[in-house]
Design a protein around this motif. Structure first.
Motif, mmCIF file in Angstrom:
data_model
loop_
_atom_site.group_PDB
_atom_site.id
_atom_site.type_symbol
_atom_site.label_atom_id
_atom_site.label_comp_id
_atom_site.label_asym_id
_atom_site.label_seq_id
_atom_site.Cartn_x
_atom_site.Cartn_y
_atom_site.Cartn_z
ATOM 1 N N ALA A 101 0.843 -1.125 -0.047
ATOM 2 C CA ALA A 101 -0.075 -0.088 -0.017
ATOM 3 C C ALA A 101 0.852 1.422 -0.043
ATOM 4 O O ALA A 101 0.669 2.195 -0.726
ATOM 5 N N LEU A 102 2.045 1.363 0.775
ATOM 6 C CA LEU A 102 3.024 2.398 0.726
ATOM 7 C C LEU A 102 3.660 2.481 -0.583
ATOM 8 O O LEU A 102 3.581 3.653 -1.162
ATOM 9 N N ILE A 103 4.137 1.509 -1.035
ATOM 10 C CA ILE A 103 4.504 1.697 -2.532
ATOM 11 C C ILE A 103 3.549 2.149 -3.535
ATOM 12 O O ILE A 103 3.894 3.181 -4.430
ATOM 13 N N SER A 104 2.240 1.604 -3.386
ATOM 14 C CA SER A 104 1.314 2.142 -4.569
ATOM 15 C C SER A 104 0.723 3.536 -4.228
ATOM 16 O O SER A 104 0.872 4.541 -5.162
ATOM 17 N N PHE A 105 0.802 3.924 -2.949
ATOM 18 C CA PHE A 105 0.229 5.314 -2.677
ATOM 19 C C PHE A 105 1.505 6.251 -2.678
ATOM 20 O O PHE A 105 1.138 7.185 -3.581
ATOM 21 N N LEU A 106 2.900 5.798 -2.699
ATOM 22 C CA LEU A 106 3.861 6.861 -2.907
ATOM 23 C C LEU A 106 4.130 6.966 -4.455
ATOM 24 O O LEU A 106 4.369 8.200 -5.056
ATOM 25 N N ALA A 107 3.758 6.049 -5.287
ATOM 26 C CA ALA A 107 3.869 6.085 -6.768
ATOM 27 C C ALA A 107 2.920 6.814 -7.258
ATOM 28 O O ALA A 107 3.021 7.820 -8.207
ATOM 29 N N LYS A 108 1.786 6.571 -6.589
ATOM 30 C CA LYS A 108 0.397 7.590 -7.118
ATOM 31 C C LYS A 108 0.590 9.276 -6.778
ATOM 32 O O LYS A 108 0.778 10.141 -7.931
ATOM 33 N N ILE A 109 1.035 9.506 -5.543
ATOM 34 C CA ILE A 109 1.282 11.053 -5.417
ATOM 35 C C ILE A 109 2.621 11.367 -6.142
ATOM 36 O O ILE A 109 2.520 12.737 -6.122
ATOM 37 N N SER A 110 3.558 10.783 -6.324
ATOM 38 C CA SER A 110 4.625 11.167 -6.759
ATOM 39 C C SER A 110 4.542 11.184 -8.385
ATOM 40 O O SER A 110 5.477 11.778 -9.038
ATOM 41 N N GLY A 111 3.601 10.361 -9.040
ATOM 42 C CA GLY A 111 3.411 10.461 -10.666
ATOM 43 C C GLY A 111 4.434 9.530 -10.834
ATOM 44 O O GLY A 111 4.969 9.703 -12.263
ATOM 45 N N VAL A 112 4.927 8.450 -10.598
ATOM 46 C CA VAL A 112 5.891 7.433 -10.970
ATOM 47 C C VAL A 112 5.307 6.246 -11.052
ATOM 48 O O VAL A 112 4.383 5.961 -10.325
ATOM 49 N N ALA A 113 5.982 5.405 -11.765
ATOM 50 C CA ALA A 113 5.419 3.928 -11.715
ATOM 51 C C ALA A 113 5.883 3.226 -10.385
ATOM 52 O O ALA A 113 6.822 3.535 -9.793
ATOM 53 N N ARG A 114 5.164 1.968 -10.051
ATOM 54 C CA ARG A 114 5.243 1.366 -8.798
ATOM 55 C C ARG A 114 6.662 0.880 -8.776
ATOM 56 O O ARG A 114 7.353 0.913 -7.791
ATOM 57 N N LYS A 115 7.088 0.529 -9.947
ATOM 58 C CA LYS A 115 8.545 -0.144 -9.978
ATOM 59 C C LYS A 115 9.728 0.916 -9.517
ATOM 60 O O LYS A 115 10.724 0.507 -9.266
ATOM 61 N N ASN A 116 9.172 2.089 -9.785
ATOM 62 C CA ASN A 116 10.233 3.274 -9.342
ATOM 63 C C ASN A 116 10.266 3.457 -7.878
ATOM 64 O O ASN A 116 11.028 4.285 -7.119
ATOM 65 N N HIS B 296 9.253 2.256 10.780
ATOM 66 C CA HIS B 296 10.171 3.374 10.195
ATOM 67 C C HIS B 296 10.863 2.446 8.864
ATOM 68 O O HIS B 296 11.447 1.604 9.038
ATOM 69 N N LYS B 297 10.710 3.162 7.847
ATOM 70 C CA LYS B 297 11.181 2.772 6.762
ATOM 71 C C LYS B 297 12.151 3.953 5.892
ATOM 72 O O LYS B 297 12.094 4.866 5.962
ATOM 73 N N LEU B 298 12.990 3.153 5.320
ATOM 74 C CA LEU B 298 13.843 4.066 4.119
ATOM 75 C C LEU B 298 13.309 3.859 2.824
ATOM 76 O O LEU B 298 13.471 2.635 2.389
ATOM 77 N N VAL B 299 13.074 4.774 2.249
ATOM 78 C CA VAL B 299 12.212 4.635 0.764
ATOM 79 C C VAL B 299 13.157 5.290 -0.294
ATOM 80 O O VAL B 299 13.747 6.569 0.056
ATOM 81 N N GLU B 300 13.224 4.786 -1.366
ATOM 82 C CA GLU B 300 13.781 5.543 -2.471
ATOM 83 C C GLU B 300 12.948 5.410 -3.841
ATOM 84 O O GLU B 300 12.091 4.553 -4.132
ATOM 85 N N ILE B 301 12.560 6.916 -4.345
ATOM 86 C CA ILE B 301 11.832 6.942 -5.470
ATOM 87 C C ILE B 301 12.919 7.470 -6.572
ATOM 88 O O ILE B 301 13.316 8.530 -6.452
ATOM 89 N N THR B 302 12.791 6.683 -7.730
ATOM 90 C CA THR B 302 13.640 7.143 -8.708
ATOM 91 C C THR B 302 12.545 7.799 -9.798
ATOM 92 O O THR B 302 11.366 7.665 -9.835
ATOM 93 N N GLY B 303 13.118 8.773 -10.773
ATOM 94 C CA GLY B 303 12.502 9.391 -11.775
ATOM 95 C C GLY B 303 11.833 10.645 -11.047
ATOM 96 O O GLY B 303 10.908 11.302 -11.883
ATOM 97 N N ILE B 304 12.161 11.119 -10.026
ATOM 98 C CA ILE B 304 11.545 12.367 -9.504
ATOM 99 C C ILE B 304 12.832 12.936 -8.504
ATOM 100 O O ILE B 304 13.618 12.525 -7.982
#
Length: 96
Positions: A49-64, A75-83
């Motif tokens: 759910a976190l991955i899907s939500f962050l992808a949606k609000i960031s405008g990137v694909a889930r794989k990113n 407590h998590k460390l997350v990376e989003i590529t393409g933004i």
């Protein structure tokens, strides 16, 4: 808020509050982005759910969206590529 830019995107800490009434970014706590999720922390549901939500609000694909550390923790460390940091802050409404 501690959002670091990397060669490929951004990396930041997240504090997850599962079993909320809706998915939403609610601000910052101790340098981490605080996010409420409707999913329960069972069998990886909250992580997906976190991955899907962050992808949606960031405008990137889930794989990113990748959880680098803390798969079994709130407590998590997350990376989003393409933004970049500026675009992420603009899309989430978080203060810079």
């Amino acid at each position: 808020m501690n959002i670091q830019e990397t060669e490929r995107g951004i990396r930041f800490e997240v504090r997850v509050l599962p079993r909320a009434s809706k998915n939403e970014v609610i601000g910052e706590v101790e340098g981490a982005v605080k996010i409420k999720l409707t999913a329960a922390p069972l069998e990886g549901e909250a992580n997906q759910a976190l991955i899907s939500f962050l992808a949606k609000i960031s405008g990137v694909a889930r794989k990113n969206v990748t959880i680098i550390k803390g798969e079994t923790s709130r407590h998590k460390l997350v990376e989003i590529t393409g933004i970049d940091k500026t675009e992420f802050l603009k899309r989430t409404g978080l203060p810079g």
